[in-house]
Design a protein around this motif. Structure first.
Motif, PDB file in Angstrom:
ATOM      1  N   ALA A  29      13.659  -8.121 -17.863  1.00  0.00           N
ATOM      2  CA  ALA A  29      12.641  -7.509 -18.720  1.00  0.00           C
ATOM      3  C   ALA A  29      11.292  -7.470 -18.022  1.00  0.00           C
ATOM      4  O   ALA A  29      10.552  -6.467 -18.125  1.00  0.00           O
ATOM      5  CB  ALA A  29      12.539  -8.290 -20.033  1.00  0.00           C
ATOM      6  N   LEU A  30      10.923  -8.534 -17.293  1.00  0.00           N
ATOM      7  CA  LEU A  30       9.644  -8.563 -16.584  1.00  0.00           C
ATOM      8  C   LEU A  30       9.630  -7.509 -15.487  1.00  0.00           C
ATOM      9  O   LEU A  30       8.611  -6.829 -15.269  1.00  0.00           O
ATOM     10  CB  LEU A  30       9.401  -9.953 -16.006  1.00  0.00           C
ATOM     11  N   SER A  31      10.749  -7.349 -14.789  1.00  0.00           N
ATOM     12  CA  SER A  31      10.835  -6.317 -13.745  1.00  0.00           C
ATOM     13  C   SER A  31      10.711  -4.931 -14.355  1.00  0.00           C
ATOM     14  O   SER A  31       9.992  -4.066 -13.831  1.00  0.00           O
ATOM     15  CB  SER A  31      12.155  -6.448 -12.980  1.00  0.00           C
ATOM     16  N   ALA A  32      11.399  -4.708 -15.484  1.00  0.00           N
ATOM     17  CA  ALA A  32      11.352  -3.393 -16.125  1.00  0.00           C
ATOM     18  C   ALA A  32       9.945  -3.083 -16.629  1.00  0.00           C
ATOM     19  O   ALA A  32       9.445  -1.946 -16.493  1.00  0.00           O
ATOM     20  CB  ALA A  32      12.360  -3.334 -17.273  1.00  0.00           C
ATOM     21  N   LEU A  33       9.275  -4.085 -17.222  1.00  0.00           N
ATOM     22  CA  LEU A  33       7.913  -3.888 -17.705  1.00  0.00           C
ATOM     23  C   LEU A  33       6.972  -3.559 -16.547  1.00  0.00           C
ATOM     24  O   LEU A  33       6.129  -2.647 -16.645  1.00  0.00           O
ATOM     25  CB  LEU A  33       7.443  -5.158 -18.423  1.00  0.00           C
ATOM     26  N   THR A  34       7.135  -4.265 -15.450  1.00  0.00           N
ATOM     27  CA  THR A  34       6.296  -4.016 -14.274  1.00  0.00           C
ATOM     28  C   THR A  34       6.600  -2.658 -13.665  1.00  0.00           C
ATOM     29  O   THR A  34       5.693  -1.943 -13.210  1.00  0.00           O
ATOM     30  CB  THR A  34       6.526  -5.137 -13.235  1.00  0.00           C
ATOM     31  N   ASP A  35       7.900  -2.271 -13.661  1.00  0.00           N
ATOM     32  CA  ASP A  35       8.271  -0.938 -13.163  1.00  0.00           C
ATOM     33  C   ASP A  35       7.539   0.149 -13.951  1.00  0.00           C
ATOM     34  O   ASP A  35       6.982   1.103 -13.377  1.00  0.00           O
ATOM     35  CB  ASP A  35       9.781  -0.716 -13.307  1.00  0.00           C
ATOM     36  N   LEU A  95       0.844   3.985 -13.155  1.00  0.00           N
ATOM     37  CA  LEU A  95      -0.289   4.038 -12.223  1.00  0.00           C
ATOM     38  C   LEU A  95      -0.057   5.103 -11.146  1.00  0.00           C
ATOM     39  O   LEU A  95      -0.951   5.877 -10.800  1.00  0.00           O
ATOM     40  CB  LEU A  95      -0.495   2.676 -11.559  1.00  0.00           C
ATOM     41  N   PHE A  96       1.159   5.135 -10.611  1.00  0.00           N
ATOM     42  CA  PHE A  96       1.488   6.079  -9.547  1.00  0.00           C
ATOM     43  C   PHE A  96       1.392   7.524 -10.061  1.00  0.00           C
ATOM     44  O   PHE A  96       0.775   8.396  -9.422  1.00  0.00           O
ATOM     45  CB  PHE A  96       2.891   5.795  -9.012  1.00  0.00           C
ATOM     46  N   THR A  97       1.983   7.783 -11.206  1.00  0.00           N
ATOM     47  CA  THR A  97       2.029   9.152 -11.732  1.00  0.00           C
ATOM     48  C   THR A  97       0.613   9.671 -12.015  1.00  0.00           C
ATOM     49  O   THR A  97       0.280  10.827 -11.711  1.00  0.00           O
ATOM     50  CB  THR A  97       2.872   9.187 -13.012  1.00  0.00           C
ATOM     51  N   VAL A 109       5.720  11.648  -1.554  1.00  0.00           N
ATOM     52  CA  VAL A 109       5.265  10.264  -1.657  1.00  0.00           C
ATOM     53  C   VAL A 109       6.165   9.530  -2.652  1.00  0.00           C
ATOM     54  O   VAL A 109       6.594  10.109  -3.658  1.00  0.00           O
ATOM     55  CB  VAL A 109       3.792  10.183  -2.127  1.00  0.00           C
ATOM     56  N   ALA A 110       6.441   8.274  -2.360  1.00  0.00           N
ATOM     57  CA  ALA A 110       7.276   7.464  -3.258  1.00  0.00           C
ATOM     58  C   ALA A 110       6.757   6.035  -3.266  1.00  0.00           C
ATOM     59  O   ALA A 110       6.270   5.527  -2.252  1.00  0.00           O
ATOM     60  CB  ALA A 110       8.732   7.485  -2.818  1.00  0.00           C
ATOM     61  N   LEU A 111       6.876   5.388  -4.428  1.00  0.00           N
ATOM     62  CA  LEU A 111       6.547   3.965  -4.564  1.00  0.00           C
ATOM     63  C   LEU A 111       7.854   3.187  -4.620  1.00  0.00           C
ATOM     64  O   LEU A 111       8.732   3.485  -5.448  1.00  0.00           O
ATOM     65  CB  LEU A 111       5.723   3.724  -5.822  1.00  0.00           C
ATOM     66  N   ALA A 129      -4.326   7.385   1.054  1.00  0.00           N
ATOM     67  CA  ALA A 129      -5.125   6.164   1.007  1.00  0.00           C
ATOM     68  C   ALA A 129      -5.712   5.952  -0.376  1.00  0.00           C
ATOM     69  O   ALA A 129      -5.747   4.829  -0.906  1.00  0.00           O
ATOM     70  CB  ALA A 129      -6.226   6.223   2.055  1.00  0.00           C
ATOM     71  N   ALA A 130      -6.194   7.015  -0.987  1.00  0.00           N
ATOM     72  CA  ALA A 130      -6.749   6.905  -2.333  1.00  0.00           C
ATOM     73  C   ALA A 130      -5.678   6.509  -3.342  1.00  0.00           C
ATOM     74  O   ALA A 130      -5.918   5.713  -4.261  1.00  0.00           O
ATOM     75  CB  ALA A 130      -7.392   8.234  -2.738  1.00  0.00           C
ATOM     76  N   LEU A 131      -4.480   7.083  -3.184  1.00  0.00           N
ATOM     77  CA  LEU A 131      -3.364   6.725  -4.064  1.00  0.00           C
ATOM     78  C   LEU A 131      -3.054   5.235  -3.945  1.00  0.00           C
ATOM     79  O   LEU A 131      -2.836   4.545  -4.958  1.00  0.00           O
ATOM     80  CB  LEU A 131      -2.138   7.565  -3.699  1.00  0.00           C
ATOM     81  N   ALA A 132      -3.032   4.735  -2.726  1.00  0.00           N
ATOM     82  CA  ALA A 132      -2.757   3.315  -2.521  1.00  0.00           C
ATOM     83  C   ALA A 132      -3.797   2.460  -3.233  1.00  0.00           C
ATOM     84  O   ALA A 132      -3.455   1.485  -3.927  1.00  0.00           O
ATOM     85  CB  ALA A 132      -2.730   2.998  -1.025  1.00  0.00           C
ATOM     86  N   ASP A 133      -5.075   2.809  -3.095  1.00  0.00           N
ATOM     87  CA  ASP A 133      -6.132   2.020  -3.728  1.00  0.00           C
ATOM     88  C   ASP A 133      -5.974   1.993  -5.239  1.00  0.00           C
ATOM     89  O   ASP A 133      -6.221   0.970  -5.900  1.00  0.00           O
ATOM     90  CB  ASP A 133      -7.507   2.603  -3.375  1.00  0.00           C
ATOM     91  N   GLN A 134      -5.567   3.135  -5.814  1.00  0.00           N
ATOM     92  CA  GLN A 134      -5.446   3.207  -7.268  1.00  0.00           C
ATOM     93  C   GLN A 134      -4.219   2.454  -7.805  1.00  0.00           C
ATOM     94  O   GLN A 134      -4.078   2.285  -9.019  1.00  0.00           O
ATOM     95  CB  GLN A 134      -5.399   4.675  -7.702  1.00  0.00           C
ATOM     96  N   ILE A 135      -3.359   2.002  -6.896  1.00  0.00           N
ATOM     97  CA  ILE A 135      -2.232   1.134  -7.306  1.00  0.00           C
ATOM     98  C   ILE A 135      -2.537  -0.328  -6.985  1.00  0.00           C
ATOM     99  O   ILE A 135      -2.359  -1.216  -7.819  1.00  0.00           O
ATOM    100  CB  ILE A 135      -0.932   1.568  -6.602  1.00  0.00           C
ATOM    101  N   TRP A 136      -3.036  -0.564  -5.771  1.00  0.00           N
ATOM    102  CA  TRP A 136      -3.254  -1.956  -5.355  1.00  0.00           C
ATOM    103  C   TRP A 136      -4.344  -2.652  -6.182  1.00  0.00           C
ATOM    104  O   TRP A 136      -4.164  -3.784  -6.617  1.00  0.00           O
ATOM    105  CB  TRP A 136      -3.646  -2.042  -3.891  1.00  0.00           C
ATOM    106  N   TYR A 137      -5.479  -1.971  -6.434  1.00  0.00           N
ATOM    107  CA  TYR A 137      -6.604  -2.636  -7.085  1.00  0.00           C
ATOM    108  C   TYR A 137      -6.304  -3.081  -8.514  1.00  0.00           C
ATOM    109  O   TYR A 137      -6.691  -4.195  -8.911  1.00  0.00           O
ATOM    110  CB  TYR A 137      -7.858  -1.725  -7.030  1.00  0.00           C
ATOM    111  N   PRO A 138      -5.634  -2.290  -9.351  1.00  0.00           N
ATOM    112  CA  PRO A 138      -5.272  -2.797 -10.684  1.00  0.00           C
ATOM    113  C   PRO A 138      -4.395  -4.052 -10.617  1.00  0.00           C
ATOM    114  O   PRO A 138      -4.504  -4.926 -11.474  1.00  0.00           O
ATOM    115  CB  PRO A 138      -4.521  -1.617 -11.315  1.00  0.00           C
TER     116      PRO A 138
END
Length: 825
Positions: free
Chosen positions: A40-46, A52-54, A63-65, A101-110
């Protein structure tokens, strides 16, 4: 009013803070703990990361996460790192690197804003493969790659390529992985024995479980599956509870946190927790041993096969099978069962196979252990003599005993042989002095005791006492008192007689007596020495207790034994032995010959040559064992009695022993003595009364034994050459490193002869070598008393000079010294 109306509106789609709240609810008990909560924790995080990616990717293509490592496997614990790979193709890099690079920042920072640990990378598939090729840990993480969002084809292509690389490079990568596991084990220790184990890094932990999955993914070998998934799940459950109780991302199960973790898991106490952890670690560690052995076998086979096929014209070479014991063979570096072996008809086979493997220094094959576990009948009660001897042989093999014991343990065979073992299995010892769990400490004590078998007259009792001395730790109260009761029961089941049972019970009851008395009492006080003597009871038991005390301390840990403690214990033993000094046994008086022995002696005198008789020996069974074919009172085979009568002459002992060795007959006990003939017969006859057993195969015919003995006595049979030729026909095995032979002169043991005692590792032809050495030294063997206790030979030879008198002191010492040097070559 407007504000209240706004507050009453339906909530919008959850933002990152919504993920945090949902995560907190999940971890606080919304979902059942264990695999359901991790899933459940993995699914919630997915879902959160995909959102965030979309949102950030917008119209970006190619591009893929990707989740990798533990997150890729869906094994998220409450404080686990998030292992993420942002994958992009080459066209994206050329057209708009800034967008990636911008996409990465918008995933990593949250992720960082929520205080979650993050292991991240941004790569093209080609870069990911190159990095994996350079870094084994990266390659392992990518094996568990799982698509989260974006271009599914990009993720699928990387997974396919990474798996293909792994399989193609397996001959190179798997040895690297094995070395990595070994280095980690060296640093972190063995999970199944540590009081504060690292659930992930220690040997038998989660890292090793992941390595086994990687081996399976190579298609080169696979791990034993039974219990492996459950063991991994149990360690993950403990790690989850550890994260929740500490609030930290830790894998080390510290002492001060074990009670809380046990409570979180609903377990009785911290000991129950550790025992479950140890059991899981043992399963993973054993599976690792078996798997890496199989990897090595496959890689060796692949390396040799092309050359062999070229030499043999393309035909597939047959694997060599070398016999080790009845029903037991060596094949490809492992010990397995012969094609003719029938475990369902041979209840001693498991112990025979284990003893042969340990003595040869080879592992038991997984297939053999499982076949014996599923098919072997239970041993009758009491055990037949062969079973007892094979157990002693196994215990006396030294360091290889540990791996063989673990193989039997993994399939539940130890508790079938020794039901009382269950209470000490994987039982922790909360004492910083102790290195091992209770069960491993007992085996380790037997390993240490195997080095002292030359110091005692009864090595079999020493080894069994070493195995049982702490058996009472599974029961409440004083473990020595409880252990004495258990030891009596086990010794009777194993088949020891009443006198030996009493000795074993004394050793277990008083296994701490010497070290506690030596370090806590005044040794100058006669009452101290007397109390020890009264508890021990005899010089033989004192000798055994001294060796057991040292073996126990050495097996406990480096802090349990020192030269100072050793000197104090030795001083106490010397003082107690002084009280027993009048109890030295004299030369055993031979009994009157039986009618058959006298008949054979007369026939040997009349014919002038050797006469032989072979007769099966049996021993009664006290009671039938459930599932056994034998009815109550039906005799169990004990061996074969061989009686040889031969006119007195030089060289009888080495000749007879050599012939038996040539025919692969193992001597269990042996007596040699001169027999007085009836009136009217002028001369003497030597009578040899031996118990023998075939190492494997059937017994030779008595007529063939006699013919070879005649040739051996007249010098026409080259026994040393034949034995050397036979040994050369079989591959040399690493085997065990046995203690060196020890030869002593027993002072004041006999008024009529000099008694030379030999304690050595039993081996084919040993008695022949001893007999030859004594003959070459110019002494006559007046009588001999030979016994084989497991893998140890304990022999006494009553010798005289040519004049029939005992040897002088200097001469006796010279003979003993020469014999010892010869046996050590």
């Amino acid at each position: 009013m407007g504000v209240r109306e706004e507050e009453s509106e339906e909530p919008q789609e959850p933002k990152p803070s919504g993920y945090a709240a949902a995560r907190l609810r999940l971890l606080q008990g919304e979902t059942q703990p264990g695999p359901p909560r991790r899933t459940a924790l993995s699914a919630l995080t997915d879902t959160w990361l995909s959102g965030l990616f979309t949102t950030a990717a917008a119209d970006l293509r190619g591009v893929a996460l990707v989740a990798v490592g533990g997150y890729g496997r869906g094994e998220l614990s409450p404080r686990s790192d998030l292992d993420l790979l942002l994958l992009h193709d080459e066209s994206v890099t050329k057209s708009d690197a800034k967008a990636v690079a911008a996409l990465a920042d918008q995933i990593w920072y949250p992720v960082w804003d929520l205080g979650l640990a993050l292991d991240h990378s941004v790569r093209t598939p080609a870069e990911a493969r190159k990095t994996a090729g350079d870094d084994l840990k990266v390659h392992l993480g990518l094996l568990d790659a799982r698509h989260l969002a974006g271009d599914l084809g990009l993720t699928a292509g990387l997974r396919t390529a990474v798996l293909a690389d792994w399989r193609n490079q397996a001959p190179k990568r798997l040895p690297e992985l094995q070395e990595l596991c070994a280095e980690r084990a060296q640093r972190q220790g063995e999970l199944q024995f540590l009081l504060e184990p690292d659930l992930k890094e220690a040997r038998g932990g989660l890292r090793d479980a992941t390595a086994l999955s990687a081996v399976a993914a190579s298609w080169l070998a696979d791990a034993p599956r039974d219990g492996l998934a459950d063991a991994r799940r149990r360690l993950l459950d403990v790690r989850d509870a550890l994260h929740l109780t500490t609030g930290r991302a830790t894998d080390r199960l510290a002492l001060q946190e074990q009670d809380q973790v046990a409570a979180e898991l609903g377990l009785l106490d911290a000991d129950t927790l550790l025992r479950q952890v140890y059991e899981a670690a043992r399963t993973i560690a054993y599976a690792s041993d078996v798997t890496w052995r199989e990897v090595g076998r496959v890689l060796r086979s692949r390396a040799v096969r092309p050359r062999l096929r070229a030499m043999l014209g393309g035909s597939k070479p047959a694997q060599e099978r070398s016999p080790l014991a009845e029903g037991v063979v060596e094949q490809d570096g492992e010990v397995g069962l012969a094609r003719t072996a029938r475990p369902e008809r041979d209840p001693v086979l498991p112990l025979r196979a284990a003893a042969a493997a340990a003595q040869a220094g080879l592992p038991l094959s997984l297939h053999a252990v499982r076949r014996m576990a599923s098919a072997a009948r239970p041993l009758p009660t009491p055990w037949p003599a062969e079973a007892r001897e094979q157990l002693v042989t196994l215990l006396g093999a030294g360091r290889p005993t540990v791996d063989v014991w673990e193989a039997l343990e993994a399939e539940g065979m130890i508790t079938r042989l020794l039901p009382d073992w269950e209470r000490v299995r994987c039982r922790p010892q909360r004492n910083a002095v102790h290195t091992w769990t209770v069960d491993r400490h007992l085996v380790e004590t037997a390993v240490r005791a195997s080095a002292f078998t030359r110091r005692v007259h009864r090595p079999d009792l020493l080894l069994v006492a070493a195995l049982l001395h702490d058996i009472g730790k599974g029961w409440p109260g004083d473990h020595s008192v409880a252990g004495e009761i258990i030891a009596r029961d086990v010794a009777a089941r194993i088949g020891f007689d009443r006198a030996d049972i009493a000795v074993l019970a004394t050793l277990v009851r008083h296994h701490l007596l010497l070290v506690e008395t030596a370090t806590r009492r005044d040794l100058e006080d006669p009452a101290t020495v007397k109390s020890v003597a009264e508890a021990v009871g005899s010089p033989g038991t004192l000798e055994l207790l001294h060796a057991l005390t040292e073996a126990d301390a050495l097996a406990t840990g480096p802090a349990a034994w020192s030269s100072w403690r050793g000197s104090l214990v030795s001083d106490l033993v010397r003082r107690v032995a002084a009280l027993f000094s009048g109890d030295e046994p004299g030369e055993p008086e031979p009994g009157a010959p039986t009618a058959e022995q006298e008949r054979l002696a007369v026939e040997a005198f009349r014919t002038g040559g050797p006469v032989l008789a072979l007769r099966a020996q049996t021993e009664p069974v006290a009671e039938a064992t459930e599932g056994a074919d034998a009815a109550p009172g039906e005799p169990e085979p004990l061996g074969v009695e061989l009686i040889i009568a031969v006119p007195d002459q030089a060289g009888v002992l080495p000749a007879a022993a050599g012939v038996l060795a040539m025919h692969r007959l193992a001597v269990r006990t042996a007596e040699l003595r001169a027999l007085d003939l009836p009136d009217g017969m002028d001369g003497s006859v030597l009578l040899l009364n031996w118990r023998v057993a075939a190492e494997y195969g059937s017994l030779p015919q008595a007529a063939r034994l006699r013919a070879d003995l005649v040739r051996a006595l007249d010098g026409s049979l080259d026994i040393p050459g034949r034995l050397a030729e036979r040994d050369a026909a079989y591959p040399r095995r690493r085997g065990t490193v046995a203690p060196p032979a020890r030869v002593t002169v027993a002072s004041a043991a006999s008024r009529h002869a000099t008694v030379i005692e030999v304690r050595a590792q039993d081996a084919p032809g040993l008695l022949h070598r001893i007999g030859r050495a004594l003959e070459e030294a110019g002494v006559r063997v007046r009588s001999a008393h030979v016994s084989t206790l497991g893998a140890n030979a304990v022999d006494a030879f009553y010798v005289t000079g040519e004049d029939g008198a005992p040897l002088a002191g200097g001469r006796a010492a010279e003979v003993a010294r020469g014999l010892e040097v010869g046996l050590r070559k």
